[in-house]
Design a protein around this motif. Structure first.
Motif, PDB file in Angstrom:
ATOM      1  N   ALA A 115     -16.372 -33.109   3.336  1.00 24.26           N
ATOM      2  CA  ALA A 115     -16.858 -31.776   3.681  1.00 24.26           C
ATOM      3  C   ALA A 115     -18.206 -31.864   4.382  1.00 24.26           C
ATOM      4  N   PHE A 116     -19.038 -32.833   3.950  1.00 24.58           N
ATOM      5  CA  PHE A 116     -20.351 -33.006   4.572  1.00 24.58           C
ATOM      6  C   PHE A 116     -20.217 -33.331   6.055  1.00 24.58           C
ATOM      7  N   SER A 117     -19.219 -34.144   6.414  1.00 26.30           N
ATOM      8  CA  SER A 117     -19.003 -34.514   7.811  1.00 26.30           C
ATOM      9  C   SER A 117     -17.894 -33.690   8.463  1.00 26.30           C
ATOM     10  N   ILE A 118     -17.390 -32.682   7.751  1.00 25.77           N
ATOM     11  CA  ILE A 118     -16.319 -31.794   8.240  1.00 25.77           C
ATOM     12  C   ILE A 118     -15.139 -32.631   8.736  1.00 25.77           C
ATOM     13  N   SER A 119     -14.726 -33.595   7.934  1.00 27.63           N
ATOM     14  CA  SER A 119     -13.719 -34.562   8.363  1.00 27.63           C
ATOM     15  C   SER A 119     -12.388 -34.452   7.635  1.00 27.63           C
ATOM     16  N   ALA A 120     -12.299 -33.648   6.583  1.00 26.25           N
ATOM     17  CA  ALA A 120     -11.028 -33.520   5.867  1.00 26.25           C
ATOM     18  C   ALA A 120     -10.074 -32.616   6.644  1.00 26.25           C
ATOM     19  N   ARG A 121      -8.793 -32.921   6.553  1.00 23.96           N
ATOM     20  CA  ARG A 121      -7.746 -32.089   7.127  1.00 23.96           C
ATOM     21  C   ARG A 121      -6.680 -31.876   6.049  1.00 23.96           C
ATOM     22  N   VAL A 122      -6.522 -30.639   5.608  1.00 22.86           N
ATOM     23  CA  VAL A 122      -5.603 -30.315   4.515  1.00 22.86           C
ATOM     24  C   VAL A 122      -4.670 -29.190   4.951  1.00 22.86           C
ATOM     25  N   ILE A 123      -3.395 -29.370   4.704  1.00 25.22           N
ATOM     26  CA  ILE A 123      -2.417 -28.305   4.942  1.00 25.22           C
ATOM     27  C   ILE A 123      -1.694 -28.021   3.628  1.00 25.22           C
ATOM     28  N   PHE A 124      -1.585 -26.737   3.297  1.00 30.00           N
ATOM     29  CA  PHE A 124      -0.788 -26.317   2.143  1.00 30.00           C
ATOM     30  C   PHE A 124       0.515 -25.701   2.639  1.00 30.00           C
ATOM     31  N   ALA A 125       1.607 -26.040   1.957  1.00 35.80           N
ATOM     32  CA  ALA A 125       2.876 -25.325   2.146  1.00 35.80           C
ATOM     33  C   ALA A 125       2.923 -24.217   1.101  1.00 35.80           C
ATOM     34  N   LYS A 126       3.276 -23.018   1.532  1.00 36.37           N
ATOM     35  CA  LYS A 126       3.233 -21.863   0.629  1.00 36.37           C
ATOM     36  C   LYS A 126       4.567 -21.119   0.648  1.00 36.37           C
ATOM     37  N   HIS A 127       4.912 -20.561  -0.510  1.00 39.88           N
ATOM     38  CA  HIS A 127       6.090 -19.711  -0.621  1.00 39.88           C
ATOM     39  C   HIS A 127       5.745 -18.516  -1.503  1.00 39.88           C
ATOM     40  N   GLU A 128       5.882 -17.342  -0.922  1.00 36.87           N
ATOM     41  CA  GLU A 128       5.568 -16.095  -1.632  1.00 36.87           C
ATOM     42  C   GLU A 128       4.165 -16.140  -2.242  1.00 36.87           C
ATOM     43  N   GLY A 129       3.218 -16.643  -1.449  1.00 34.90           N
ATOM     44  CA  GLY A 129       1.817 -16.664  -1.859  1.00 34.90           C
ATOM     45  C   GLY A 129       1.426 -17.806  -2.786  1.00 34.90           C
ATOM     46  N   LYS A 130       2.384 -18.659  -3.156  1.00 36.23           N
ATOM     47  CA  LYS A 130       2.098 -19.758  -4.080  1.00 36.23           C
ATOM     48  C   LYS A 130       2.118 -21.091  -3.347  1.00 36.23           C
ATOM     49  N   ASP A 131       1.144 -21.985  -3.672  1.00 41.64           N
ATOM     50  CA  ASP A 131       1.117 -23.325  -3.097  1.00 41.64           C
ATOM     51  C   ASP A 131       2.257 -24.144  -3.680  1.00 41.64           C
ATOM     52  N   ILE A 132       3.086 -24.705  -2.807  1.00 38.13           N
ATOM     53  CA  ILE A 132       4.189 -25.541  -3.288  1.00 38.13           C
ATOM     54  C   ILE A 132       4.107 -26.966  -2.740  1.00 38.13           C
ATOM     55  N   GLY A 133       3.135 -27.227  -1.871  1.00 36.76           N
ATOM     56  CA  GLY A 133       2.967 -28.566  -1.323  1.00 36.76           C
ATOM     57  C   GLY A 133       1.636 -28.689  -0.609  1.00 36.76           C
ATOM     58  N   PHE A 134       1.180 -29.919  -0.416  1.00 38.12           N
ATOM     59  CA  PHE A 134      -0.027 -30.155   0.388  1.00 38.12           C
ATOM     60  C   PHE A 134       0.072 -31.524   1.044  1.00 38.12           C
ATOM     61  N   ILE A 135      -0.644 -31.665   2.146  1.00 35.58           N
ATOM     62  CA  ILE A 135      -0.845 -32.953   2.790  1.00 35.58           C
ATOM     63  C   ILE A 135      -2.319 -33.055   3.130  1.00 35.58           C
ATOM     64  N   PHE A 136      -2.897 -34.219   2.880  1.00 38.17           N
ATOM     65  CA  PHE A 136      -4.357 -34.380   2.974  1.00 38.17           C
ATOM     66  C   PHE A 136      -4.693 -35.720   3.602  1.00 38.17           C
ATOM     67  N   GLY A 137      -5.683 -35.689   4.481  1.00 39.32           N
ATOM     68  CA  GLY A 137      -6.217 -36.916   5.067  1.00 39.32           C
ATOM     69  C   GLY A 137      -7.573 -36.633   5.673  1.00 39.32           C
ATOM     70  N   GLY A 138      -8.132 -37.637   6.346  1.00 34.38           N
ATOM     71  CA  GLY A 138      -9.461 -37.478   6.920  1.00 34.38           C
ATOM     72  C   GLY A 138      -9.545 -38.081   8.306  1.00 34.38           C
ATOM     73  N   MET A 139     -10.506 -37.602   9.079  1.00 36.09           N
ATOM     74  CA  MET A 139     -10.705 -38.071  10.446  1.00 36.09           C
ATOM     75  C   MET A 139     -11.749 -39.172  10.504  1.00 36.09           C
ATOM     76  N   ALA A 140     -11.473 -40.149  11.375  1.00 38.56           N
ATOM     77  CA  ALA A 140     -12.443 -41.188  11.720  1.00 38.56           C
ATOM     78  C   ALA A 140     -12.481 -41.223  13.237  1.00 38.56           C
ATOM     79  N   GLY A 141     -13.356 -40.423  13.823  1.00 37.98           N
ATOM     80  CA  GLY A 141     -13.332 -40.256  15.273  1.00 37.98           C
ATOM     81  C   GLY A 141     -12.040 -39.578  15.677  1.00 37.98           C
TER      82      GLY A 141
END
Length: 318
Positions: free
Chosen positions: A242-268
Protein backbone atom coordinates in the motif's frame (compact mmCIF):
# COMPACT_ATOMS: atom_id res chain seq x y z
CA UNK A 1 29.24 3.60 4.04
CA UNK A 2 30.03 0.50 6.09
CA UNK A 3 27.95 -2.52 6.99
CA UNK A 4 25.04 -1.93 9.31
CA UNK A 5 23.01 -4.56 11.09
CA UNK A 6 19.62 -4.73 12.71
CA UNK A 7 17.17 -7.10 14.37
CA UNK A 8 13.47 -6.71 15.13
CA UNK A 9 12.22 -4.14 14.97
CA UNK A 10 14.06 -3.32 11.76
CA UNK A 11 16.12 -0.30 12.69
CA UNK A 12 15.22 3.07 11.24
CA UNK A 13 18.18 3.14 8.88
CA UNK A 14 17.46 -0.28 7.38
CA UNK A 15 13.79 0.61 6.91
CA UNK A 16 14.21 4.26 5.95
CA UNK A 17 12.55 5.71 2.86
CA UNK A 18 15.99 6.40 1.36
CA UNK A 19 17.25 2.82 1.74
CA UNK A 20 13.94 1.32 0.63
CA UNK A 21 13.88 3.54 -2.46
CA UNK A 22 17.43 2.54 -3.44
CA UNK A 23 16.62 -1.11 -2.72
CA UNK A 24 13.54 -0.97 -4.97
CA UNK A 25 15.45 0.74 -7.78
CA UNK A 26 18.28 -1.80 -7.62
CA UNK A 27 15.81 -4.70 -7.69
CA UNK A 28 13.94 -3.32 -10.70
CA UNK A 29 16.90 -2.26 -12.83
CA UNK A 30 18.94 -5.45 -13.08
CA UNK A 31 16.79 -8.00 -14.94
CA UNK A 32 16.04 -10.25 -11.99
CA UNK A 33 14.47 -13.66 -12.51
CA UNK A 34 11.81 -12.75 -9.92
CA UNK A 35 11.98 -8.98 -9.46
CA UNK A 36 9.00 -8.70 -7.09
CA UNK A 37 10.57 -11.12 -4.60
CA UNK A 38 13.77 -9.06 -4.57
CA UNK A 39 11.84 -6.04 -3.29
CA UNK A 40 11.82 -5.00 0.40
CA UNK A 41 8.03 -5.46 0.44
CA UNK A 42 8.63 -9.21 0.07
CA UNK A 43 11.94 -9.60 1.88
CA UNK A 44 11.21 -7.49 4.98
CA UNK A 45 7.66 -8.85 5.27
CA UNK A 46 9.14 -12.34 5.45
CA UNK A 47 11.60 -11.21 8.11
CA UNK A 48 8.91 -9.64 10.28
CA UNK A 49 6.53 -12.61 9.98
CA UNK A 50 8.80 -15.65 9.95
CA UNK A 51 12.20 -14.78 11.41
CA UNK A 52 12.12 -11.49 13.36
CA UNK A 53 14.90 -12.68 15.65
CA UNK A 54 17.42 -12.96 12.81
CA UNK A 55 19.86 -10.08 12.51
CA UNK A 56 19.88 -8.35 9.14
CA UNK A 57 23.06 -7.31 7.38
CA UNK A 58 22.43 -4.64 4.78
CA UNK A 59 24.69 -2.36 2.79
CA UNK A 60 23.88 0.10 0.03
CA UNK A 61 26.23 2.19 -2.03
CA UNK A 62 25.84 3.97 -5.36
CA UNK A 63 22.50 2.32 -6.22
CA UNK A 64 23.73 -1.14 -5.25
CA UNK A 65 22.29 -3.08 -2.32
CA UNK A 66 23.25 -6.29 -0.57
CA UNK A 67 20.79 -7.72 1.97
CA UNK A 68 21.35 -10.84 4.08
CA UNK A 69 20.00 -12.36 7.28
CA UNK A 70 22.11 -14.13 9.88
CA UNK A 71 21.45 -17.73 10.88
CA UNK A 72 23.47 -19.00 13.86
CA UNK A 73 23.32 -22.75 14.48
CA UNK A 74 26.25 -22.66 16.91
CA UNK A 75 29.28 -20.38 17.53
CA UNK A 76 31.18 -22.31 14.87
CA UNK A 77 28.31 -22.69 12.39
CA UNK A 78 26.98 -19.42 11.01
CA UNK A 79 25.19 -18.78 7.72
CA UNK A 80 24.32 -15.60 5.89
CA UNK A 81 21.24 -16.25 3.76
CA UNK A 82 18.82 -14.17 1.71
CA UNK A 83 16.37 -12.50 4.10
CA UNK A 84 13.58 -14.62 2.60
CA UNK A 85 15.09 -18.07 3.10
CA UNK A 86 12.11 -20.42 2.78
CA UNK A 87 11.50 -20.37 -0.98
CA UNK A 88 14.69 -18.51 -2.07
CA UNK A 89 12.77 -16.54 -4.69
CA UNK A 90 14.73 -13.28 -4.40
CA UNK A 91 18.33 -12.22 -4.84
CA UNK A 92 20.40 -10.58 -2.06
CA UNK A 93 22.83 -8.94 -4.53
CA UNK A 94 21.12 -6.07 -6.34
CA UNK A 95 22.57 -3.48 -8.68
CA UNK A 96 25.00 -3.45 -11.61
CA UNK A 97 28.00 -3.46 -9.29
CA UNK A 98 26.56 -5.51 -6.45
CA UNK A 99 29.24 -8.21 -6.79
CA UNK A 100 31.94 -5.59 -6.30
CA UNK A 101 30.06 -4.18 -3.29
CA UNK A 102 29.68 -7.70 -1.92
CA UNK A 103 33.38 -8.35 -2.39
CA UNK A 104 34.30 -5.14 -0.55
CA UNK A 105 31.87 -6.00 2.25
CA UNK A 106 33.49 -9.38 2.90
CA UNK A 107 36.16 -7.49 4.84
CA UNK A 108 33.47 -6.16 7.21
CA UNK A 109 31.87 -9.60 7.43
CA UNK A 110 35.21 -11.18 8.31
CA UNK A 111 35.75 -8.64 11.09
CA UNK A 112 32.19 -9.03 12.39
CA UNK A 113 32.38 -12.81 12.71
CA UNK A 114 36.08 -13.40 13.43
CA UNK A 115 37.45 -15.99 14.02
CA UNK A 116 34.62 -17.84 12.18
CA UNK A 117 33.84 -16.95 8.57
CA UNK A 118 30.15 -17.67 7.79
CA UNK A 119 28.88 -19.71 4.91
CA UNK A 120 27.01 -17.50 2.47
CA UNK A 121 23.93 -18.44 0.44
CA UNK A 122 22.99 -16.47 -2.66
CA UNK A 123 19.64 -17.17 -4.35
CA UNK A 124 18.02 -15.87 -7.52
CA UNK A 125 20.99 -16.74 -9.74
CA UNK A 126 20.14 -17.52 -13.35
CA UNK A 127 22.14 -20.54 -14.59
CA UNK A 128 25.07 -19.16 -16.60
CA UNK A 129 23.66 -15.63 -16.26
CA UNK A 130 25.76 -12.50 -15.76
CA UNK A 131 25.61 -12.67 -11.95
CA UNK A 132 26.79 -16.28 -11.98
CA UNK A 133 29.68 -15.38 -14.28
CA UNK A 134 30.69 -12.39 -12.16
CA UNK A 135 30.66 -14.45 -8.96
CA UNK A 136 32.76 -17.18 -10.57
CA UNK A 137 35.22 -14.68 -11.99
CA UNK A 138 35.57 -12.86 -8.67
CA UNK A 139 35.56 -15.77 -6.20
CA UNK A 140 36.49 -18.99 -8.03
CA UNK A 141 39.51 -20.47 -6.26
CA UNK A 142 38.83 -18.39 -3.14
CA UNK A 143 35.51 -20.00 -2.18
CA UNK A 144 33.87 -23.33 -2.88
CA UNK A 145 30.62 -23.12 -4.86
CA UNK A 146 27.86 -25.59 -3.93
CA UNK A 147 24.41 -25.76 -5.56
CA UNK A 148 21.73 -25.73 -2.87
CA UNK A 149 18.63 -26.13 -5.05
CA UNK A 150 17.13 -25.07 -8.38
CA UNK A 151 13.72 -24.52 -9.88
CA UNK A 152 11.79 -23.26 -12.91
CA UNK A 153 9.84 -20.01 -12.75
CA UNK A 154 6.51 -19.81 -14.57
CA UNK A 155 6.15 -16.62 -16.62
CA UNK A 156 3.68 -15.35 -19.23
CA UNK A 157 4.34 -12.46 -21.57
CA UNK A 158 1.71 -9.73 -21.75
CA UNK A 159 3.16 -8.22 -24.93
CA UNK A 160 0.37 -7.26 -27.30
CA UNK A 161 -2.14 -6.83 -24.50
CA UNK A 162 -4.98 -9.23 -23.80
CA UNK A 163 -5.35 -10.18 -27.46
CA UNK A 164 -1.64 -10.92 -27.66
CA UNK A 165 -1.78 -13.02 -24.50
CA UNK A 166 -4.76 -15.04 -25.76
CA UNK A 167 -3.18 -15.51 -29.21
CA UNK A 168 -0.35 -17.41 -27.52
CA UNK A 169 -2.78 -19.86 -25.85
CA UNK A 170 -4.03 -22.93 -27.70
CA UNK A 171 -7.38 -22.84 -29.47
CA UNK A 172 -8.69 -25.43 -27.04
CA UNK A 173 -7.60 -23.29 -24.07
CA UNK A 174 -9.31 -20.20 -25.53
CA UNK A 175 -12.53 -22.15 -26.07
CA UNK A 176 -12.46 -23.35 -22.46
CA UNK A 177 -11.95 -19.80 -21.19
CA UNK A 178 -14.83 -18.53 -23.33
CA UNK A 179 -17.09 -21.29 -22.04
CA UNK A 180 -16.05 -20.64 -18.44
CA UNK A 181 -16.60 -16.91 -18.92
CA UNK A 182 -20.18 -17.52 -20.09
CA UNK A 183 -20.78 -19.74 -17.06
CA UNK A 184 -19.53 -17.02 -14.71
CA UNK A 185 -21.63 -14.38 -16.50
CA UNK A 186 -24.67 -16.62 -16.31
CA UNK A 187 -24.23 -16.90 -12.54
CA UNK A 188 -24.37 -13.10 -12.25
CA UNK A 189 -20.82 -12.83 -10.87
CA UNK A 190 -19.15 -9.42 -10.98
CA UNK A 191 -15.55 -8.32 -10.37
CA UNK A 192 -14.25 -5.49 -8.21
CA UNK A 193 -10.73 -4.03 -8.45
CA UNK A 194 -8.71 -2.63 -5.56
CA UNK A 195 -5.35 -0.90 -5.15
CA UNK A 196 -4.93 -0.23 -1.41
CA UNK A 197 -3.11 3.06 -0.80
CA UNK A 198 -3.12 3.29 3.02
CA UNK A 199 -2.79 1.02 6.05
CA UNK A 200 -6.55 1.25 6.61
CA UNK A 201 -7.38 0.27 3.03
CA UNK A 202 -4.82 -2.55 3.20
CA UNK A 203 -6.40 -3.89 6.40
CA UNK A 204 -9.92 -3.70 4.97
CA UNK A 205 -9.02 -5.46 1.72
CA UNK A 206 -6.95 -8.09 3.52
CA UNK A 207 -9.79 -8.80 5.96
CA UNK A 208 -12.10 -9.48 3.02
CA UNK A 209 -9.50 -11.78 1.46
CA UNK A 210 -9.18 -13.77 4.69
CA UNK A 211 -12.96 -14.19 4.87
CA UNK A 212 -12.92 -15.74 1.40
CA UNK A 213 -9.88 -17.85 2.27
CA UNK A 214 -11.63 -19.30 5.31
CA UNK A 215 -14.50 -20.44 3.09
CA UNK A 216 -12.13 -22.04 0.55
CA UNK A 217 -10.81 -25.60 0.66
CA UNK A 218 -7.51 -24.25 2.00
CA UNK A 219 -9.29 -22.53 4.86
CA UNK A 220 -11.40 -25.60 5.58
CA UNK A 221 -8.28 -27.81 5.60
CA UNK A 222 -6.34 -25.17 7.60
CA UNK A 223 -3.45 -25.10 5.14
CA UNK A 224 -3.74 -21.71 3.49
CA UNK A 225 -3.20 -17.99 3.88
CA UNK A 226 -5.46 -17.74 6.94
CA UNK A 227 -3.01 -19.74 9.09
CA UNK A 228 -1.16 -17.57 11.66
CA UNK A 229 2.30 -17.14 10.10
CA UNK A 230 1.03 -16.89 6.53
CA UNK A 231 -1.66 -14.45 7.62
CA UNK A 232 0.98 -12.33 9.35
CA UNK A 233 3.25 -12.43 6.29
CA UNK A 234 0.63 -11.40 3.75
CA UNK A 235 -0.96 -8.87 6.11
CA UNK A 236 2.37 -7.11 6.57
CA UNK A 237 3.10 -7.33 2.87
CA UNK A 238 -0.24 -5.76 1.98
CA UNK A 239 0.62 -2.72 4.11
CA UNK A 240 4.07 -2.44 2.53
CA UNK A 241 2.52 -2.69 -0.93
CA UNK A 242 0.00 0.00 0.00
CA UNK A 243 2.92 2.33 0.76
CA UNK A 244 4.19 1.92 -2.82
CA UNK A 245 0.65 1.52 -4.28
CA UNK A 246 1.77 -1.79 -5.76
CA UNK A 247 -0.91 -4.30 -4.74
CA UNK A 248 -3.48 -5.46 -7.29
CA UNK A 249 -6.54 -7.23 -5.87
CA UNK A 250 -9.71 -8.37 -7.60
CA UNK A 251 -12.75 -9.73 -5.76
CA UNK A 252 -15.37 -11.93 -7.41
CA UNK A 253 -18.79 -11.03 -6.02
CA UNK A 254 -22.26 -12.56 -6.12
CA UNK A 255 -25.29 -10.72 -4.76
CA UNK A 256 -23.03 -8.33 -2.86
CA UNK A 257 -20.96 -11.09 -1.21
CA UNK A 258 -17.26 -11.80 -1.84
CA UNK A 259 -16.90 -15.31 -3.22
CA UNK A 260 -13.34 -15.15 -4.57
CA UNK A 261 -10.20 -13.03 -4.79
CA UNK A 262 -6.94 -12.86 -6.70
CA UNK A 263 -3.99 -10.92 -5.32
CA UNK A 264 -0.51 -9.98 -6.46
CA UNK A 265 1.91 -7.08 -6.63
CA UNK A 266 3.71 -4.97 -9.21
CA UNK A 267 7.46 -4.76 -9.71
CA UNK A 268 7.80 -2.11 -12.39
CA UNK A 269 6.03 -3.52 -15.46
CA UNK A 270 6.03 -7.04 -14.00
CA UNK A 271 3.11 -8.47 -12.04
CA UNK A 272 3.84 -11.24 -9.54
CA UNK A 273 0.88 -13.38 -8.58
CA UNK A 274 0.64 -14.24 -4.89
CA UNK A 275 -2.64 -15.88 -3.90
CA UNK A 276 -6.11 -16.60 -5.17
CA UNK A 277 -9.00 -18.38 -3.48
CA UNK A 278 -12.72 -18.87 -3.85
CA UNK A 279 -15.58 -20.10 -1.72
CA UNK A 280 -15.70 -23.90 -1.89
CA UNK A 281 -19.42 -23.68 -2.70
CA UNK A 282 -18.43 -22.14 -6.04
CA UNK A 283 -15.88 -24.79 -7.05
CA UNK A 284 -17.86 -25.82 -10.13
CA UNK A 285 -18.18 -22.25 -11.44
CA UNK A 286 -14.57 -21.99 -12.79
CA UNK A 287 -14.08 -18.58 -11.20
CA UNK A 288 -10.39 -19.29 -10.52
CA UNK A 289 -9.41 -19.18 -14.21
CA UNK A 290 -11.76 -16.28 -14.91
CA UNK A 291 -10.32 -14.24 -12.02
CA UNK A 292 -6.87 -14.76 -13.52
CA UNK A 293 -8.18 -13.63 -16.90
CA UNK A 294 -9.77 -10.56 -15.28
CA UNK A 295 -6.44 -9.79 -13.62
CA UNK A 296 -4.61 -10.09 -16.94
CA UNK A 297 -7.16 -7.81 -18.58
CA UNK A 298 -6.52 -5.19 -15.87
CA UNK A 299 -2.74 -5.55 -16.12
CA UNK A 300 -2.84 -5.11 -19.88
CA UNK A 301 -4.92 -1.95 -19.46
CA UNK A 302 -2.12 -0.65 -17.18
CA UNK A 303 0.61 -1.56 -19.66
CA UNK A 304 2.17 -4.43 -17.71
CA UNK A 305 4.56 -6.58 -19.76
CA UNK A 306 4.95 -9.78 -17.75
CA UNK A 307 2.91 -12.03 -15.46
CA UNK A 308 5.10 -13.96 -13.00
CA UNK A 309 3.46 -16.95 -11.33
CA UNK A 310 6.30 -18.29 -9.22
CA UNK A 311 7.61 -21.87 -9.46
CA UNK A 312 6.24 -24.19 -12.10
CA UNK A 313 3.31 -25.95 -10.42
CA UNK A 314 0.88 -26.53 -13.27
CA UNK A 315 -0.92 -23.18 -13.32
CA UNK A 316 -4.05 -23.13 -15.42
CA UNK A 317 -3.32 -20.00 -17.48
CA UNK A 318 -0.21 -21.52 -19.14
Amino acid sequence: EGLFTSSLPVDERADSDEVLSKWRNAALSTGQADPFCCLPSWQLSFHDAFSPQRRLLIKECSNNVIAFAEKVFSPGSIYLTPIESLWFFGNPLLGRHSVELFSDTLVDIEKLYSPVFPRIMISGIRPNGSLYRKLKERFDGKFKFILHSSGIQCVSSLEGGLDGFLSRRSGNHRRHLKKQGKRVSGNDISFERHIPASDQEAEEVFSRMISVELASWKGIEKCGMAEPQSKGFYGIMMKRLAFSISARVIFAKHEGKDIGFIFGGMAGATYRGQQFSYDEKWRSASIGNIMQLEQIKWLCEEGAKRYDMGPLLGYGMG
